[in-house]
Write an enzyme that holds these catalytic residues in place. Structure first.
Site, short mmCIF file in Angstrom:
data_model
loop_
_atom_site.label_atom_id
_atom_site.label_comp_id
_atom_site.label_asym_id
_atom_site.label_seq_id
_atom_site.Cartn_x
_atom_site.Cartn_y
_atom_site.Cartn_z
N SER A 40 0.97 -1.31 -0.07
CA SER A 40 0.24 -0.03 -0.04
C SER A 40 0.84 1.17 0.17
O SER A 40 0.15 2.35 -0.46
CB SER A 40 -1.03 -0.02 1.14
N LYS A 81 0.68 4.60 6.90
CA LYS A 81 0.11 5.31 5.56
C LYS A 81 0.65 6.82 5.67
O LYS A 81 1.43 7.12 6.69
CB LYS A 81 -1.35 5.57 5.82
#
Length: 187
Positions: A40, A81
């Protein structure tokens, strides 16, 4: 002689216990290792990259835009993230452009990916903050919006909703393993 040997063992044991105690304190409150799990954050971070998380930094400052953070996504799983939206802001993406409060914001870490897109390919689907779980019009105090750099393959705020600052474990910016990827991350 026996008493001297006993004192020497006691000194070694005491030094070992102090060292273990200090290591435990540092790992619990200041720094901890993390291993990137999944794609990701590619191309910035790769699956298996090992990093150091600074757990202390947000005790003395607030998250900044584009910080790479580790947060508790569930009781058993931490995610890594990038912070995109901050408290009080409205966030939207339209036609591959990030808008904060209606103003376009460059995302230099995505430039290479955007350049390599095929004509009909999309890196980031259009969205507005109102479209995310929670239906907020601005990011409330104590929350941030996070996205993965691999926008097409990331479980982030578009699915999870806004992330409470209480969920954030810390900031990471140092890849230490594999050694050929050793580096400090920039925006």
């Amino acid at each position: 002689m026996a008493k001297r040997k006993k004192n020497e063992w006691f000194d070694w044991l005491k030094a070992l216990l102090i060292a273990l105690g200090l290591a435990l304190i540092v790992r619990t409150f200041f720094f901890a290792p993390i291993v990137v799990d999944g794609p990701s954050m590619q191309p910035t971070l790769h699956n298996g990259d090992q990093m150091i998380v600074n757990k202390f930094v947000y005790n003395i400052s607030e998250p900044d835009r584009f910080d790479i953070v580790v947060f508790h996504a569930t009781d058993k799983k931490d995610f890594i993230k990038r912070v995109i939206g901050l408290p009080g802001e409205h966030v939207a993406v339209k036609d591959e452009v990030l808008y904060i409060d209606g103003e376009p914001v460059d995302e230099p870490f995505l430039e290479e990916q955007k350049e390599n897109l095929e004509p009909q390919e999309v890196l980031t689907d259009d969205f507005r903050l109102e479209d995310l779980p929670g239906n907020d019009t601005t990011i409330p105090d104590g929350y941030v919006l996070v996205l993965g750099d691999n926008r097409d393959n990331s479980t982030d705020s578009r699915i999870l909703g806004l992330i409470s600052e209480d969920q954030i474990v810390g900031k990471t910016s140092l890849v230490y393993w594999p050694f050929d990827r050793f580096r400090l991350l920039k925006e």
